[in-house]
Motif scaffolding. Sequence first.
Motif, PDB file in Angstrom:
ATOM      1  N   GLY A  64       0.788  -1.231   0.000  1.00 25.09           N
ATOM      2  CA  GLY A  64       0.000   0.000   0.000  1.00 25.09           C
ATOM      3  C   GLY A  64       0.820   1.281   0.000  1.00 25.09           C
ATOM      4  N   HIS A  65       2.141   1.128   0.140  1.00 22.82           N
ATOM      5  CA  HIS A  65       3.019   2.317   0.131  1.00 22.82           C
ATOM      6  C   HIS A  65       4.299   1.894  -0.571  1.00 22.82           C
ATOM      7  CE1 HIS A  65       4.573   6.151   2.231  1.00 22.82           C
ATOM      8  NE2 HIS A  65       5.573   5.704   1.482  1.00 22.82           N
ATOM      9  N   CYS A  66       4.220   1.821  -1.874  1.00 25.11           N
ATOM     10  CA  CYS A  66       5.284   1.182  -2.646  1.00 25.11           C
ATOM     11  C   CYS A  66       6.104   2.215  -3.423  1.00 25.11           C
ATOM     12  CB  CYS A  66       4.663   0.193  -3.629  1.00 25.11           C
ATOM     13  SG  CYS A  66       5.875  -0.775  -4.528  1.00 25.11           S
ATOM     14  N   HIS A  67       7.412   1.980  -3.462  1.00 22.81           N
ATOM     15  CA  HIS A  67       8.301   2.832  -4.266  1.00 22.81           C
ATOM     16  C   HIS A  67       9.195   1.921  -5.100  1.00 22.81           C
ATOM     17  CE1 HIS A  67       7.306   6.481  -2.004  1.00 22.81           C
ATOM     18  NE2 HIS A  67       7.625   5.904  -0.871  1.00 22.81           N
ATOM     19  N   LEU A  68       8.692   1.449  -6.230  1.00 25.36           N
ATOM     20  CA  LEU A  68       9.519   0.544  -7.046  1.00 25.36           C
ATOM     21  C   LEU A  68      10.789   1.221  -7.543  1.00 25.36           C
ATOM     22  CD1 LEU A  68       7.081  -1.519  -9.330  1.00 25.36           C
ATOM     23  CD2 LEU A  68       8.141  -2.168  -7.155  1.00 25.36           C
ATOM     24  N   SER A 108       1.557   2.838  -5.728  1.00 26.30           N
ATOM     25  CA  SER A 108       2.781   3.626  -5.617  1.00 26.30           C
ATOM     26  C   SER A 108       2.566   4.864  -4.758  1.00 26.30           C
ATOM     27  CB  SER A 108       3.275   4.052  -6.997  1.00 26.30           C
ATOM     28  OG  SER A 108       4.431   4.855  -6.845  1.00 26.30           O
ATOM     29  N   ALA A 109       3.528   5.080  -3.880  1.00 27.84           N
ATOM     30  CA  ALA A 109       3.510   6.268  -3.027  1.00 27.84           C
ATOM     31  C   ALA A 109       4.549   7.271  -3.514  1.00 27.84           C
ATOM     32  CB  ALA A 109       3.787   5.882  -1.582  1.00 27.84           C
ATOM     33  N   ALA A 110       4.912   7.214  -4.759  1.00 26.58           N
ATOM     34  CA  ALA A 110       5.790   8.168  -5.453  1.00 26.58           C
ATOM     35  C   ALA A 110       6.829   7.468  -6.299  1.00 26.58           C
ATOM     36  CB  ALA A 110       6.502   9.147  -4.526  1.00 26.58           C
ATOM     37  N   PRO A 139       6.292  12.038  -9.042  1.00 25.40           N
ATOM     38  CA  PRO A 139       7.179  12.348  -7.913  1.00 25.40           C
ATOM     39  C   PRO A 139       6.383  12.954  -6.759  1.00 25.40           C
ATOM     40  CG  PRO A 139       7.993  13.285  -9.979  1.00 25.40           C
ATOM     41  CD  PRO A 139       6.580  12.860 -10.223  1.00 25.40           C
ATOM     42  N   GLU A 140       7.068  13.199  -5.635  1.00 25.20           N
ATOM     43  CA  GLU A 140       6.402  13.783  -4.474  1.00 25.20           C
ATOM     44  C   GLU A 140       6.336  15.295  -4.674  1.00 25.20           C
ATOM     45  OE1 GLU A 140       7.797  12.113  -0.791  1.00 25.20           O
ATOM     46  OE2 GLU A 140       8.132  10.165  -1.733  1.00 25.20           O
ATOM     47  N   ILE A 141       5.133  15.795  -4.828  1.00 27.78           N
ATOM     48  CA  ILE A 141       4.980  17.231  -5.049  1.00 27.78           C
ATOM     49  C   ILE A 141       5.188  17.937  -3.707  1.00 27.78           C
ATOM     50  CG2 ILE A 141       3.405  19.066  -5.785  1.00 27.78           C
ATOM     51  CD1 ILE A 141       2.128  17.006  -7.709  1.00 27.78           C
ATOM     52  N   LEU A 185      -1.414  10.830  -7.404  1.00 28.00           N
ATOM     53  CA  LEU A 185      -0.566  11.988  -7.093  1.00 28.00           C
ATOM     54  C   LEU A 185      -0.112  11.861  -5.653  1.00 28.00           C
ATOM     55  CD1 LEU A 185      -0.137  14.164  -9.264  1.00 28.00           C
ATOM     56  CD2 LEU A 185      -2.325  13.024  -9.595  1.00 28.00           C
ATOM     57  N   LYS A 186       1.054  12.430  -5.369  1.00 26.62           N
ATOM     58  CA  LYS A 186       1.555  12.384  -3.994  1.00 26.62           C
ATOM     59  C   LYS A 186       1.992  13.786  -3.571  1.00 26.62           C
ATOM     60  CE  LYS A 186       3.754  10.512  -0.274  1.00 26.62           C
ATOM     61  NZ  LYS A 186       4.941   9.687  -0.355  1.00 26.62           N
ATOM     62  N   PHE A 187       1.558  14.205  -2.386  1.00 24.33           N
ATOM     63  CA  PHE A 187       1.940  15.519  -1.846  1.00 24.33           C
ATOM     64  C   PHE A 187       2.644  15.344  -0.505  1.00 24.33           C
ATOM     65  CE2 PHE A 187      -1.660  16.408  -4.605  1.00 24.33           C
ATOM     66  CZ  PHE A 187      -1.209  17.506  -5.324  1.00 24.33           C
ATOM     67  N   GLY A 322       5.750  -0.311   3.971  1.00 25.59           N
ATOM     68  CA  GLY A 322       6.615   0.315   4.966  1.00 25.59           C
ATOM     69  C   GLY A 322       7.717   1.191   4.434  1.00 25.59           C
ATOM     70  N   ASP A 323       7.533   1.813   3.251  1.00 23.05           N
ATOM     71  CA  ASP A 323       8.600   2.659   2.700  1.00 23.05           C
ATOM     72  C   ASP A 323       9.842   1.820   2.404  1.00 23.05           C
ATOM     73  OD1 ASP A 323       8.527   5.310   1.869  1.00 23.05           O
ATOM     74  OD2 ASP A 323       8.190   6.063   3.891  1.00 23.05           O
ATOM     75  N   TYR A 324       9.628   0.645   1.819  1.00 24.80           N
ATOM     76  CA  TYR A 324      10.753  -0.204   1.466  1.00 24.80           C
ATOM     77  C   TYR A 324      11.386   0.285   0.169  1.00 24.80           C
ATOM     78  CZ  TYR A 324       9.491  -3.095   5.320  1.00 24.80           C
ATOM     79  OH  TYR A 324       9.247  -3.534   6.600  1.00 24.80           O
TER      80      TYR A 324
HETATM   81 ZN   LIG Z   1       7.242   6.759   1.011  1.00 23.20          ZN
END
Ligand SMILES: [Zn+2]
Length: 439
Positions: A64-68, A108-110, A139-141, A185-187, A322-324
């Motif tokens: 649920g919080h993925c950063h490939l 994706s979380a960014a 990306p993270e805005i 989108l991610k802020f 978990g922000d892996y």
């Molecule tokens: Zn993250």
Amino acid sequence: MGSYLIKNVRVFDAIDDSAYPGEVLIEGNKIKAVARGRDQFGLDNAAEVIDGEGQFLMPGMVEGHCHLSFVGPARNQDLGEIPPEEHLLRTCRNATFILNHGFTSCYSAASAKLRLDVVVRQEIEDGYLAGPRYRAAGPEITVTGGLGDERKQHMHAESFGMIADGADEIRRAVRICCREGVDNLKFNVSGDEFVGHARAEVVSLSLEELTAGVETAHDWGKKVACHSRAAESVKRAVRAGVDCIYHCDFADEEALDMLESVKDRVFVGPAFGLVHNSVFEGDVVGLTRDVVERMGLPRKLEHTIRTYHEMRKRGMRVVVGGDYGFTVTPMGQNARDIGHFVKFFGYSPAEALKCATAVGGKLMGFDDELGVIKAGALADLLLVDADPLLDQSVLVGPDHFMMIMKDGDIHKDPRSRHDNYQLRQGGHSSRLATGPAPL
Ligand SMILES: [Zn+2]
């Protein structure tokens, strides 16, 4: 994609709390029928039979919080120093790697560069790359000085941030991401412990900016996630209509009440792996006990634990992830968070498994059709040779997954057990056994 009858399994359907003996019939990319007990379905000629040998069948997991595209940086700015060509290849590798670890869906979380997530998602959807269902982000805005602004007055630098100041620039940033094909989108609404000039309890994005961003994203039919650690940043996210609010560590009573009032609309996710590993396993990146104390991480850990006990009590929809992808949180450890939910947040094993499956399916936008085992649901399934209700660590793959099925296709076949055995012994070199190369 074919027709399969999976017999002789213990079914954890992510609807009930316990697993029951049963069998599951798959047709195309969907579950056609589920039965309790043995030999309920006749041996349909059209169906290939898979004997589960009494093992544990559960829905594919959802990150649920993925950063490939976070390919192992020690510092955020390391991500800005990887050329796009290498970055794309490593992101592709992560996509296959995470599917091998039982995650059949990722939200994706960014994305570390604007188009990385989008092209990887497309390559997966087009069938050229083995990977999970993927909701691609931009990306993270963030604003000048916020989390993700790596620039110095004398020097340009970047990481995963897309910097925009004021409502107009924020709208423009969102539209660029939409033009390039993102789903999410991610802020960054608050800072973070890892940002010297904007710590976790600094609120960096204004309500006006966030509202403009969320409205624009929703106009384009996109979902919005945000990074909110400070209490005020959580409240701001609720007021602005954010769909998925990450972290929420320092949520106060008012923030928790506000979240509860929108619990049928909003998802939350602690992204606890990064907090946990930084505090307990941070030595690999120089996070010694002393540094961890100075950064205030143990205090943050306590707040996170308290907050998620409350989230559970209040019936919030909490997703696993978990922000892996950082050096301190290597990709592949993602399922550790399920055990963390049990150990640190007071979840029962079944509740934690549902967060990683049924709740995640809803986050992906499929309501009741993903992350559950029932007739009509999408056929994303894992066959596990151990019991995750007794020990959640068996889900930290890939060794215990006998079968990985995504969208009705068998990605890992339980009928090739011999190969799997050799693979675990190091007899074969395979993508299943090797992780992404360190940065
Ligand atoms: Zn993250």
